[in-house]
Design a protein around this motif. Structure first.
Motif, PDB file in Angstrom:
ATOM      1  N   VAL A  68       0.716  -1.108   0.054  1.00 14.45           N
ATOM      2  CA  VAL A  68       0.074  -0.049  -0.086  1.00 14.45           C
ATOM      3  C   VAL A  68       0.936   1.228   0.199  1.00 14.45           C
ATOM      4  CG1 VAL A  68      -1.855   1.382   1.303  1.00 14.45           C
ATOM      5  CG2 VAL A  68      -1.800  -1.085   0.928  1.00 14.45           C
ATOM      6  N   ARG A  69       1.908   1.310   0.847  1.00 14.45           N
ATOM      7  CA  ARG A  69       2.893   2.315   0.793  1.00 14.45           C
ATOM      8  C   ARG A  69       3.379   2.672  -0.472  1.00 14.45           C
ATOM      9  NH1 ARG A  69       7.407   3.565   0.032  1.00 14.45           N
ATOM     10  NH2 ARG A  69       8.389   1.490   0.093  1.00 14.45           N
ATOM     11  N   GLN A  70       3.760   1.610  -1.272  1.00 20.10           N
ATOM     12  CA  GLN A  70       4.416   1.682  -2.492  1.00 20.10           C
ATOM     13  C   GLN A  70       3.534   2.423  -3.615  1.00 20.10           C
ATOM     14  OE1 GLN A  70       5.632  -2.066  -3.950  1.00 20.10           O
ATOM     15  NE2 GLN A  70       6.819  -1.318  -5.934  1.00 20.10           N
ATOM     16  N   TRP A  71       2.166   1.468  -3.485  1.00 17.48           N
ATOM     17  CA  TRP A  71       1.323   2.106  -4.474  1.00 17.48           C
ATOM     18  C   TRP A  71       0.733   3.451  -4.255  1.00 17.48           C
ATOM     19  CZ3 TRP A  71      -4.206   2.768  -3.017  1.00 17.48           C
ATOM     20  CH2 TRP A  71      -4.867   2.756  -4.202  1.00 17.48           C
ATOM     21  N   LEU A  72       0.864   3.944  -2.892  1.00 18.99           N
ATOM     22  CA  LEU A  72       0.446   5.437  -2.577  1.00 18.99           C
ATOM     23  C   LEU A  72       1.703   6.456  -3.070  1.00 18.99           C
ATOM     24  CD1 LEU A  72      -1.360   4.937   0.786  1.00 18.99           C
ATOM     25  CD2 LEU A  72      -2.304   5.703  -1.431  1.00 18.99           C
ATOM     26  N   GLU A  73       2.970   5.931  -3.158  1.00 16.65           N
ATOM     27  CA  GLU A  73       3.931   6.796  -3.106  1.00 16.65           C
ATOM     28  C   GLU A  73       4.437   6.825  -4.831  1.00 16.65           C
ATOM     29  OE1 GLU A  73       7.097   5.825  -0.397  1.00 16.65           O
ATOM     30  OE2 GLU A  73       5.660   6.764   1.280  1.00 16.65           O
ATOM     31  N   ASP A  74       3.990   5.653  -5.217  1.00 13.65           N
ATOM     32  CA  ASP A  74       5.040   5.523  -6.906  1.00 13.65           C
ATOM     33  C   ASP A  74       3.611   5.242  -7.851  1.00 13.65           C
ATOM     34  OD1 ASP A  74       6.396   4.753  -9.241  1.00 13.65           O
ATOM     35  OD2 ASP A  74       7.029   3.198  -8.152  1.00 13.65           O
ATOM     36  N   PRO A  75       3.253   6.197  -8.762  1.00  8.68           N
ATOM     37  CA  PRO A  75       2.543   6.001  -9.743  1.00  8.68           C
ATOM     38  C   PRO A  75       2.373   5.046 -10.770  1.00  8.68           C
ATOM     39  CG  PRO A  75       3.303   8.273  -9.882  1.00  8.68           C
ATOM     40  CD  PRO A  75       3.973   7.432  -8.786  1.00  8.68           C
ATOM     41  N   ASP A  76       3.934   4.446 -10.565  1.00  7.27           N
ATOM     42  CA  ASP A  76       4.355   3.464 -11.576  1.00  7.27           C
ATOM     43  C   ASP A  76       4.056   1.951 -10.914  1.00  7.27           C
ATOM     44  OD1 ASP A  76       4.868   5.077 -13.901  1.00  7.27           O
ATOM     45  OD2 ASP A  76       6.798   5.518 -13.090  1.00  7.27           O
ATOM     46  N   SER A  77       3.672   1.903  -9.772  1.00  4.81           N
ATOM     47  CA  SER A  77       3.829   0.599  -9.265  1.00  4.81           C
ATOM     48  C   SER A  77       2.401  -0.077  -9.119  1.00  4.81           C
ATOM     49  CB  SER A  77       4.169   0.659  -7.515  1.00  4.81           C
ATOM     50  OG  SER A  77       3.288   1.692  -6.753  1.00  4.81           O
ATOM     51  N   VAL A 117      -8.259  15.474 -14.113  1.00  8.61           N
ATOM     52  CA  VAL A 117      -7.947  16.648 -13.575  1.00  8.61           C
ATOM     53  C   VAL A 117      -6.337  16.873 -13.717  1.00  8.61           C
ATOM     54  CG1 VAL A 117      -7.634  17.990 -11.554  1.00  8.61           C
ATOM     55  CG2 VAL A 117      -9.918  17.042 -12.297  1.00  8.61           C
ATOM     56  N   VAL A 118      -5.819  15.783 -13.398  1.00  2.59           N
ATOM     57  CA  VAL A 118      -4.206  15.791 -13.436  1.00  2.59           C
ATOM     58  C   VAL A 118      -3.811  15.902 -14.933  1.00  2.59           C
ATOM     59  CG1 VAL A 118      -2.329  14.360 -13.046  1.00  2.59           C
ATOM     60  CG2 VAL A 118      -4.077  14.557 -11.333  1.00  2.59           C
ATOM     61  N   VAL A 119      -4.266  15.046 -15.872  1.00  2.00           N
ATOM     62  CA  VAL A 119      -3.992  15.148 -17.145  1.00  2.00           C
ATOM     63  C   VAL A 119      -4.363  16.707 -17.742  1.00  2.00           C
ATOM     64  CG1 VAL A 119      -4.400  14.329 -19.615  1.00  2.00           C
ATOM     65  CG2 VAL A 119      -4.318  12.871 -17.564  1.00  2.00           C
ATOM     66  N   ALA A 125       2.311  13.032 -12.315  1.00  2.00           N
ATOM     67  CA  ALA A 125       1.627  11.887 -11.954  1.00  2.00           C
ATOM     68  C   ALA A 125       1.433  11.743 -10.515  1.00  2.00           C
ATOM     69  CB  ALA A 125       2.240  10.695 -12.551  1.00  2.00           C
ATOM     70  N   GLY A 126       2.415  12.010  -9.642  1.00  2.00           N
ATOM     71  CA  GLY A 126       2.329  12.192  -8.337  1.00  2.00           C
ATOM     72  C   GLY A 126       1.050  13.039  -7.688  1.00  2.00           C
ATOM     73  N   ALA A 127       0.589  13.967  -8.694  1.00  2.00           N
ATOM     74  CA  ALA A 127      -0.400  14.838  -8.073  1.00  2.00           C
ATOM     75  C   ALA A 127      -1.701  14.262  -7.949  1.00  2.00           C
ATOM     76  CB  ALA A 127      -0.338  16.120  -9.077  1.00  2.00           C
ATOM     77  N   TYR A 128      -1.775  13.098  -8.646  1.00  2.00           N
ATOM     78  CA  TYR A 128      -3.083  12.150  -8.666  1.00  2.00           C
ATOM     79  C   TYR A 128      -3.437  12.116  -7.118  1.00  2.00           C
ATOM     80  CZ  TYR A 128      -6.125   8.039  -9.397  1.00  2.00           C
ATOM     81  OH  TYR A 128      -7.108   7.124  -9.393  1.00  2.00           O
ATOM     82  N   ARG A 129      -2.568  11.687  -6.158  1.00  2.00           N
ATOM     83  CA  ARG A 129      -3.085  11.376  -4.935  1.00  2.00           C
ATOM     84  C   ARG A 129      -3.465  12.879  -4.128  1.00  2.00           C
ATOM     85  NH1 ARG A 129      -4.142   6.413  -5.289  1.00  2.00           N
ATOM     86  NH2 ARG A 129      -2.498   5.132  -5.870  1.00  2.00           N
ATOM     87  N   ARG A 130      -3.114  14.121  -4.610  1.00  2.00           N
ATOM     88  CA  ARG A 130      -3.471  15.248  -4.256  1.00  2.00           C
ATOM     89  C   ARG A 130      -4.783  15.867  -4.584  1.00  2.00           C
ATOM     90  NH1 ARG A 130      -0.702  15.102  -0.221  1.00  2.00           N
ATOM     91  NH2 ARG A 130       0.930  16.903  -0.158  1.00  2.00           N
ATOM     92  N   VAL A 131      -5.570  15.136  -5.360  1.00  2.00           N
ATOM     93  CA  VAL A 131      -6.785  15.628  -5.987  1.00  2.00           C
ATOM     94  C   VAL A 131      -7.945  14.660  -5.081  1.00  2.00           C
ATOM     95  CG1 VAL A 131      -8.392  16.080  -7.847  1.00  2.00           C
ATOM     96  CG2 VAL A 131      -5.968  16.280  -8.074  1.00  2.00           C
ATOM     97  N   ASP A 132      -8.890  15.371  -4.406  1.00  2.00           N
ATOM     98  CA  ASP A 132      -9.801  14.531  -3.581  1.00  2.00           C
ATOM     99  C   ASP A 132     -11.076  14.608  -4.798  1.00  2.00           C
ATOM    100  OD1 ASP A 132      -8.466  13.309  -1.777  1.00  2.00           O
ATOM    101  OD2 ASP A 132      -8.735  15.162  -0.395  1.00  2.00           O
TER     102      ASP A 132
END
Length: 158
Positions: A68-77, A117-119, A125-132
């Motif tokens: 889960v940590r890896q998935w949340l931190e790395d958009p390629d994982s 929104v990110v695109v 790609a890391g911004a994906y986790r910053r959009v709710d």
């Protein structure tokens, strides 16, 4: 589940073109929004979460905290064996590039709205986790041909 179309006034008017993800929940939401003839667009399908699909996040965290940590931190994982966020961003970007001039209503999943929104903003790609994006959330994009703007809805409007 109560979801009358009257609670969403003025969403879809004349001249709108509807597209939706292939899942039943997208079909039903499109129907309730008045776009029952929405075209199924495979690129608007939900992210494939592999073996994590359908599991509560707390259960996944307990079983695979490092994954889960890896998935949340790395958009390629994709430790779940499904689709990485980077692949979702790519397919949503490809779909946005196919849109022709007009007014479009895309009925899809919160993660896909987040990706759009990110695109659209050209964010990393890391911004994906910053959009709710909540369920039934909305993002309005204006523009075309790779130049997009994010228009925030008025308070109280759907």
């Amino acid at each position: 589940m109560r979801f009358p179309q009257d609670d969403l006034p003025g969403i879809v008017g004349a001249g709108w073109q509807g597209v939706r993800g292939p899942e039943e929940r997208c079909r039903e939401t499109a129907r309730l929004l008045g776009v029952e003839a929405a075209t199924v667009e495979e690129r608007l399908r939900d992210c494939d979460h592999g073996r994590w699909r359908g599991l509560p996040l707390a259960e996944v965290v307990a079983a695979e905290p490092e994954g889960v940590r890896q998935w949340l931190e790395d958009p390629d994982s994709a430790p779940h064996g499904g689709e990485p966020v980077s692949a979702v961003l790519l397919r949503v970007g490809e779909w946005l590039a196919t849109l022709t001039p007009g007014r479009w209503l895309a009925v899809t999943h919160p993660g896909l709205v987040r990706a759009a929104v990110v695109v659209a903003l050209g964010a990393p790609a890391g911004a994906y986790r910053r959009v709710d994006v909540p369920p039934l959330g909305r993002a309005e994009l204006t523009g075309l041909g790779g130049r997009w703007n994010l228009r925030l809805p008025l308070k109280g409007s759907w």
